[in-house]
Write an enzyme that holds these catalytic residues in place. Structure first.
Site, PDB file in Angstrom:
ATOM      1  N   GLU A 197       0.047  -1.094   5.851  1.00 13.90           N
ATOM      2  CA  GLU A 197       1.156  -0.520   6.607  1.00 13.90           C
ATOM      3  C   GLU A 197       1.028   0.985   6.773  1.00 13.90           C
ATOM      4  O   GLU A 197       1.331   1.537   7.829  1.00 13.90           O
ATOM      5  CB  GLU A 197       2.487  -0.857   5.917  1.00 13.90           C
ATOM      6  CG  GLU A 197       3.717  -0.602   6.768  1.00 13.90           C
ATOM      7  CD  GLU A 197       4.235   0.837   6.708  1.00 13.90           C
ATOM      8  OE1 GLU A 197       5.023   1.231   7.591  1.00 13.90           O
ATOM      9  OE2 GLU A 197       3.847   1.576   5.781  1.00 13.90           O
ATOM     10  N   ASP A 242       0.833  -1.196   0.000  1.00 15.17           N
ATOM     11  CA  ASP A 242       0.000   0.000   0.000  1.00 15.17           C
ATOM     12  C   ASP A 242       0.865   1.241   0.000  1.00 15.17           C
ATOM     13  O   ASP A 242       2.062   1.187   0.303  1.00 15.17           O
ATOM     14  CB  ASP A 242      -0.955  -0.002   1.187  1.00 15.17           C
ATOM     15  CG  ASP A 242      -0.226  -0.026   2.528  1.00 15.17           C
ATOM     16  OD1 ASP A 242       0.776  -0.744   2.638  1.00 15.17           O
ATOM     17  OD2 ASP A 242      -0.674   0.665   3.475  1.00 15.17           O
TER      18      ASP A 242
END
Length: 482
Positions: free
Chosen positions: A173, A108
């Site tokens: 994350e 991400d």
């Protein structure tokens, strides 16, 4: 240092496949896998499945794991549940005679838009002057892909991969790795047999010298919520007659840190370990240029102009940053409104020996006392939004010994051993759950603009970083445990 023949062959293969690696990164950057915006969650899923297909091509046994849902506010009084991005597990090899390394990365990225100040479209990889610009190029898609490249180089040259590799790629994350710790505790079966952990989610300190990272600060993220009315008000009609929420919020935010960067919360430094003379000596030889750092920041003056003071204040002392105000008018132009409710957001980067719960209590108690002195009738609340603990690793472990030698093979020089001011919550999670050594092995440069406009990775860093990971695999297989 003479490079082993096997690695010489692999390095040559990597050099020849530069354009293949750039094309792969182009595909990855094109997927806007922004975990922090619900409307992009499907793209994070798409990114995870994209990576799964890449792993399968390498013969990796994969598993895409559902880790649950999260509650997202849709309006002031309403919320909805959306799926957390899945965790991708992969396993390559299971030879009990070989060491097993666990590789972690995240798929991400932070939000990005051209109108935010990017020179190019953030989700289209652009090559210019030896640099590859695009969101996620350095943080963390480029390093994740470098792992694929390193494994593929062994396979294409018919060299046996000398270690077993387990992969964990997550998609949350940038939101604090929501759901990951609970998932890892449940999947202790996957973590069995792992000897050490390698994370390539970071960057060098500067632009010339490779680094190994052995320490990170943690994070305590707070919100201050103040409400003054049941609706937004016209300042012409109501200005001068109400206690305005924005004024209250500015008062509180201004009480947190002074102009020299000193945190004003009492006892905030109580548990910070003092620096030792031996530690300060190690900072002296670190390749860090204040002038270059200032140029990268884009400012004329820093809080500190001394190299060691900058390093200690960004690595091993806490800092407080104010991030934004939700509910306030922020578009271009003018709007004469008194917002009914505002939420101020700030965080403290905490250091080893500081406990997030204790820090949260100190901060909330301090702001509660400040609020009483304000004597405002408005509704007020300060809360801890999320936190992560700081992390320190043992540099004497063979995990670091192997990485040092691998760096010498890839760059023909020893790396600087550094701590950094950022947070990677999963480092401590792995260390605590598995009781194994964790290494942070960055490949990006210090000026990559991670989380900022015009994020990039140098082509040289992508290529040499791939060599570094290939050499690390080799060296881990050679060193003896102790």
């Amino acid at each position: 240092m003479e490079v082993p023949v096997l690695l010489q062959n692999i390095f040559q293969y990597i050099d020849k496949n530069e354009q293949v690696y750039i094309q792969c990164l182009t595909e990855a950057v094109k997927i806007p896998s922004v975990s922090g915006i619900p409307n992009y969650r499907e793209d994070v899923f798409r990114m995870v499945y994209w990576m799964e297909e890449k792993l399968k091509v390498l013969g990796v046994i994969t598993e895409v794991c559902d880790i649950g849902t999260q509650v997202i506010s849709t309006t002031e009084n309403n919320s909805t549940k959306i799926a957390l991005a899945p965790v991708l597990l992969g396993q390559l090899g299971n030879d009990p005679k070989k060491k097993t390394i666990l590789v972690y990365g995240h798929l991400d990225v932070q939000p990005a838009a051209k109108e935010d100040g990017w020179d190019t479209e953030p989700f289209k990889l652009i090559q210019k002057n030896g640099k590859l610009y695009g969101r996620g190029a350095s943080d963390d898609k480029g390093p994740c892909i470098a792992w694929l490249n390193a494994v593929e180089a062994y396979q294409k040259l018919n060299h046996e991969i000398p270690v077993n590799i387990k992969f964990i790629f997550e998609g949350m994350e940038e939101c604090g790795s929501v759901g990951l710790e609970g998932f890892l505790k449940k999947r202790s079966d996957f973590l069995e047999s792992v000897n050490c952990v390698c994370i390539s989610d970071a960057r060098w300190l500067g632009t010339k010298t490779p680094c190994l990272i052995y320490g990170l600060r943690g994070t305590c993220y707070f919100s201050i919520e103040i409400e003054c009315a049941s609706k937004d008000l016209h300042s012409g009609t109501f200005g001068g007659s109400v206690f305005e929420a924005m004024s209250d919020l500015v008062f509180l935010l201004d009480s947190l840190v002074d102009s020299s960067g000193k945190i004003l919360v009492p006892d905030i430094l109580e548990d910070v370990l003092p620096t030792t003379c031996e530690e300060l000596k190690t900072y002296e030889n670190i390749d860090f240029c204040v002038k270059e750092f200032k140029k990268a920041v884009g400012c004329e003056q820093l809080l500190h102009e001394d190299k060691i003071k900058i390093l200690t204040n960004t690595w091993r002392y806490p800092s407080l940053s104010i991030h934004g105000i939700e509910g306030a008018f922020s578009d271009h132009g003018s709007k004469t409104v008194i917002p009914k409710k505002v939420i101020g957001k700030f965080s403290i980067r905490i250091v080893p020996n500081q406990d997030p719960e204790k820090i949260a209590k100190l901060v909330i108690d301090y702001l509660d006392k400040k609020w009483k002195t304000r004597k405002s009738p408005n509704n007020y609340k300060t809360s801890l939004t999320f936190s992560s603990k700081p992390w320190l690793s043992s540099v004497s472990h063979y995990n670091y010994t192997a990485a040092i030698k691998a760096t010498e093979f890839a760059y023909n020089r020893k790396p600087d051993m550094i701590r950094i001011g950022g947070s990677i919550p999963v480092t401590l999670t792995f260390q605590e759950i598995m009781d194994k050594n964790v290494l942070v092995l960055p490949i990006g440069a210090g000026d990559d603009n991670a989380h900022s406009q015009n994020e990039k990775i140098n082509i040289a860093n992508l290529i040499q970083g791939t060599k570094l990971l290939a050499a690390y695999i080799f060296e881990i297989s050679c060193v003896k445990e102790h």
